[in-house]
Design an enzyme around this catalytic site. Sequence first.
Site, PDB file in Angstrom:
ATOM      1  N   MET A 156      23.648 -11.981  11.449  1.00 53.25           N
ATOM      2  CA  MET A 156      22.713 -13.031  11.061  1.00 53.25           C
ATOM      3  C   MET A 156      21.582 -12.429  10.246  1.00 53.25           C
ATOM      4  O   MET A 156      20.990 -11.429  10.614  1.00 53.25           O
ATOM      5  CB  MET A 156      22.190 -13.730  12.331  1.00 53.25           C
ATOM      6  CG  MET A 156      21.143 -14.799  12.077  1.00 53.25           C
ATOM      7  SD  MET A 156      21.761 -16.154  11.030  1.00 53.25           S
ATOM      8  CE  MET A 156      20.250 -16.629  10.202  1.00 53.25           C
ATOM      9  N   GLU A 157      21.273 -13.120   9.128  1.00 57.22           N
ATOM     10  CA  GLU A 157      20.423 -12.535   8.084  1.00 57.22           C
ATOM     11  C   GLU A 157      18.923 -12.725   8.275  1.00 57.22           C
ATOM     12  O   GLU A 157      18.194 -12.648   7.297  1.00 57.22           O
ATOM     13  CB  GLU A 157      20.820 -13.169   6.754  1.00 57.22           C
ATOM     14  CG  GLU A 157      20.454 -14.668   6.597  1.00 57.22           C
ATOM     15  CD  GLU A 157      21.565 -15.637   6.972  1.00 57.22           C
ATOM     16  OE1 GLU A 157      22.496 -15.206   7.685  1.00 57.22           O
ATOM     17  OE2 GLU A 157      21.506 -16.809   6.566  1.00 57.22           O
TER      18      GLU A 157
ATOM     19  N   GLU B 130      24.851 -10.001   4.372  1.00 55.61           N
ATOM     20  CA  GLU B 130      23.543 -10.326   4.961  1.00 55.61           C
ATOM     21  C   GLU B 130      22.403  -9.961   4.017  1.00 55.61           C
ATOM     22  O   GLU B 130      21.404 -10.670   3.944  1.00 55.61           O
ATOM     23  CB  GLU B 130      23.362  -9.624   6.307  1.00 55.61           C
ATOM     24  CG  GLU B 130      24.451  -9.900   7.341  1.00 55.61           C
ATOM     25  CD  GLU B 130      24.789 -11.368   7.519  1.00 55.61           C
ATOM     26  OE1 GLU B 130      23.860 -12.196   7.442  1.00 55.61           O
ATOM     27  OE2 GLU B 130      25.973 -11.698   7.715  1.00 55.61           O
TER      28      GLU B 130
ATOM     29  N   HIS C  85      21.902 -12.555   1.460  1.00 56.10           N
ATOM     30  CA  HIS C  85      21.139 -13.685   2.003  1.00 56.10           C
ATOM     31  C   HIS C  85      19.622 -13.487   1.879  1.00 56.10           C
ATOM     32  O   HIS C  85      18.880 -14.461   1.902  1.00 56.10           O
ATOM     33  CB  HIS C  85      21.451 -13.865   3.486  1.00 56.10           C
ATOM     34  CG  HIS C  85      22.645 -14.715   3.774  1.00 56.10           C
ATOM     35  ND1 HIS C  85      22.850 -15.949   3.197  1.00 56.10           N
ATOM     36  CD2 HIS C  85      23.679 -14.532   4.631  1.00 56.10           C
ATOM     37  CE1 HIS C  85      23.980 -16.464   3.692  1.00 56.10           C
ATOM     38  NE2 HIS C  85      24.506 -15.627   4.550  1.00 56.10           N
TER      39      HIS C  85
END
Length: 844
Positions: free
Chosen positions: A348-349, A383, A386
């Site tokens: 998760m970024e 990621e 992002h």
Amino acid sequence: MAKESFISKTVAITFVVMTCSVIAGMITMIILYKTQISELNPTPRPTFSTTTTGPPPVMRLPKYLVPETYTVYLQPHLYTKIIEKVNVTSPNQTLLFTGNSTVVFHCVQTTRAIYLHSKDLTIMDSSVVSLKDNARLKINEMKHHEDVSDFLEIQLNEALEKGKNYSLFLSFQGEMSQSLDGLYLSSYHADVAAEEGDSRERFLAATNMEPTETRRVFPCFDEPEMKAVFHVTIVHRIGTRALGNEQKSVSNMLDDYWQYTKFNPTPKMSTYLFAFVVSEFEQSSSSPHDRVDIQTFARPEAIKARHADYAASITGKILSFYEKYLEINYQQKTLDQIALPDLAPAAMENWGLVTYQEGALLYEEGVSSLLEKEWIATLIAHELAHQWFGNLVTMKWWNQIWLNEGFATYMATIAVEHVEPMFQMTDVFVMRDFQQAFEEDALASSHPLNVPEQEIQTSSAIIGMFDSITYSKGALVLRMLAGLVGKTTFHNGVKIYLRDFMYKNADQNDLWDSIQKAVEMDNGHTEVAKVMEPWTNQIGYPVITINTTNGEIYQKQFLFNDTAESEAKLANVTLALNLTRFLRNETAYIPWESAIRNLKYFDLMFDRSEAYLREQVTDLYKYFRNYTDSSTVPEDHSLQHSQILAIDVACSNGLPECISMASKMYANWMKINGTNTYVLYTLWTPVAAGGKKEWEFAWDKFQSTTDTSEKDQLRSALACTKKIWLLNRYLEYTLDPEKIRLMEVASTIYYIARNVAGQALTWNFIRAHWDYVSEGDAASLISGVTSRFSTQFELEELERFSTDYILGSADRAVNQAIEQTQVNIQWVAEHKDVILEWFEAQTA
Ligand SMILES: *[C@@H]1O[C@H](CO)[C@@H](O)[C@H](O)[C@H]1NC(C)=O
Ligand SMILES: *[C@@H]1O[C@H](CO)[C@@H](O)[C@H](O)[C@H]1NC(C)=O
Ligand SMILES: *[C@@H]1O[C@H](CO)[C@@H](O)[C@H](O)[C@H]1NC(C)=O
Ligand SMILES: *[C@@H]1O[C@H](CO)[C@@H](O)[C@H](O)[C@H]1NC(C)=O
Ligand SMILES: *[C@@H]1O[C@H](CO)[C@@H](O)[C@H](O)[C@H]1NC(C)=O
Ligand SMILES: *[C@@H]1O[C@H](CO)[C@@H](O)[C@H](O)[C@H]1NC(C)=O
Ligand SMILES: *[C@@H]1O[C@H](CO)[C@@H](O)[C@H](O)[C@H]1NC(C)=O
Ligand SMILES: *[C@@H]1O[C@H](CO)[C@@H](O)[C@H](O)[C@H]1NC(C)=O
Ligand SMILES: *[C@@H]1O[C@H](CO)[C@@H](O)[C@H](O)[C@H]1NC(C)=O
Ligand SMILES: *[C@@H]1O[C@H](CO)[C@@H](O)[C@H](O)[C@H]1NC(C)=O
Ligand SMILES: *[C@@H]1O[C@H](CO)[C@@H](O)[C@H](O)[C@H]1NC(C)=O
Ligand SMILES: [Zn+2]
């Protein structure tokens, strides 16, 4: 976030594609897809009267209050370890967290109500202050909406006035989640106890907010367009370390038990990017970069064993690549990345604090496979992309999450190609993502990239958007656009897009406009929006037919269920099968993997391709036998791939040489009972062929090792036994988080379902334990467990399941599984005879 992928860590071959779909689809992408679906209805915006007291008509926040800054204090009371000394009263573990937040907002429309999001929080104290005169406004009533809106509604005695600024203070408490969402509990075993007699169990607090969990940690305007600056202070136990989105500004003791860490204010960002972690983790050597301080954190043992070194070595390079390529520097002074023992998505970024599953960041030379290395590089690149696509420029609403995920997926291939050219990521991307996207998009129950906004309102609907269409088709549509307008023009357009919308939100029209500007600067004539809208607003993709006699061109949506009109099937299935005969003489891995992915469908439907594949792979296996038998690998990267594939295909299709090699290695491994690196590639064969002893050895290893790669590979191998009672036992273990972590439940069940012996068991199992197992990646679980479904009976069961169970975010996946099953039934009925005949003829 990165989609959890069940294929990432094993050489497993996954979801099925019909060969014909690829052949038919490949030539069609460049041609404009004419038939527009009826104009989409514009989303009705809610209108609010200034004195409204009732709930808003939709689940979106009214836009009359705009948050500017949050000042947030959060204090998780968790202990990272429980000391069990005899004469010390042992502290009891606690999941309690307390906190307070002050949000400053601007009022753009006079109102007496404040709506924001809050979920499962107990509000203790509250006040609303007008910033102009510091006057307190009296709160009349405060209530939580007990529905899916998660609204916290605060009614005031007097109105908030248009044009003025206010602050809302709330103090609150809540409980950390044990199911990997919001602020959650994660645990692991330390290699050694702190002191003799102490437990080896360690705990940490981590967050995972995307898409709508921030509201469970503090009350907030939890929509991506409500960007704000966050001033964060974490109060945590002495001896732990707190990481957050921004660089640490102060860290000090409060008393004998507590310390606090205050962070610099974040850039203006969406709530879903908020993150912090409190742990005893350590960092590896920092990743080289000329401006940004990049640190990689993991369990102390993993750092000591240098498992974070590979990630650290490439992160700086990837960040520098994006900075040069996009001509906008990463905005913050620090970038932390951390390998968490528990995390729902693969990664998760979060801005400035990217979280990863351990298997997505930790790499061990000699133990981890080549595929894991590529997976790690690809995820880091995804990621980091992002940090621009998503964090700096964010989609307006979740219905266009493809703008985040499509760009991150596409950009990652460009970055990995740059930093690890040996991986040939551009080719691999085309093979994997094309097939994945084409397969899902050939179902009438697919969805357009840009789903109408009003259909994506609830958290479940939002979570349902994170699928292959969003990731793979999103990336491919961007790739197609780059091909259409030219790579340089596309690149320029992307730079315009980022510069114009940084710190803001954009929708797909903004992207088209930016690319259009670049097209015009280069004197091009492509009408970007006109070409692209049919691709993003409609489902599916076209098959183009060219009449070579008169040059006429027709197009038609490609669907597996092609009952309409006369279009004979597009190609005789034996033509596609005939094409796979060349494999016998092939050593390159891209054609092999591509063919195997497609042949998987025949295996799933008929379970009859074994003898054929065994014959096809024999020479390839022999080609690498020297290396394999001596536990070495060829130097060439792509040949290493071919070798792994050769072992996998040969052993899984019963090539005797391969089986005996694998069994010998396993027996030896059981004898020496250490870490035997090379055996890992071939693990599952002896587990499949063996009995209780082999299985239990693997299970004990799985439980005792703290090595991430070894654990992942063992977890997949354990699913291969043919003994039903062992499979049943393994399934039961998935219900116990001490044995199988919640984040691994869905993939473990999927591994069992992939085994013919386990498929029926898993289907019964997930129905019996749906509440628990669906907390994982429910959508992938459904498509995995139903992938062999091809009978009327299975179809009826699936239909019953769809009406009797609460499907949540798996809703669309279940509908797709129903359609896929219908298609399978029809396809098997039509092709069974000719295909079985074909396989027999090949091996006669
Ligand atoms: C109690 O704890 C102290 C310090 O932690 C230690 O020195 C002492 O030996 C302990 N007493 C017993 C009976 O374990
Ligand atoms: C811990 O829990 C036990 C049993 O619930 C209780 O007797 C004890 O007082 C608690 N200790 C502390 C320090 O809260
Ligand atoms: C908010 O919480 C922090 C940390 O617990 C505390 O120091 C501070 O006084 C609280 N603020 C208010 C206004 O209560
Ligand atoms: C409200 O806050 C904004 C941003 O902080 C500021 O630009 C504006 O001047 C303030 N408005 C008033 C009326 O104080
Ligand atoms: C292709 O065009 C020719 C000439 O117009 C026509 O006779 C033929 O039927 C067409 N073929 C198909 C498959 O439509
Ligand atoms: C496909 O080709 C096979 C021979 O390879 C033939 O037996 C079969 O009838 C053909 N099927 C169709 C639908 O043309
Ligand atoms: C596939 O190959 C077989 C044997 O060579 C041949 O008889 C058959 O016609 C081929 N099928 C197609 C559709 O070309
Ligand atoms: C494979 O190679 C051999 C020898 O080079 C050749 O005779 C054979 O036709 C080839 N087979 C295929 C399917 O291309
Ligand atoms: C394999 O072994 C044979 C005989 O030992 C040797 O001649 C050959 O060069 C080896 N091949 C490779 C690829 O190492
Ligand atoms: C393997 O070694 C572990 C300790 O490292 C031990 O607990 C286990 O019993 C051994 N297994 C066998 C089969 O000897
Ligand atoms: C295919 O589509 C037709 C009409 O759209 C529908 O009646 C039929 O049930 C579908 N068949 C399958 C196998 O989905
Ligand atoms: Zn992502």
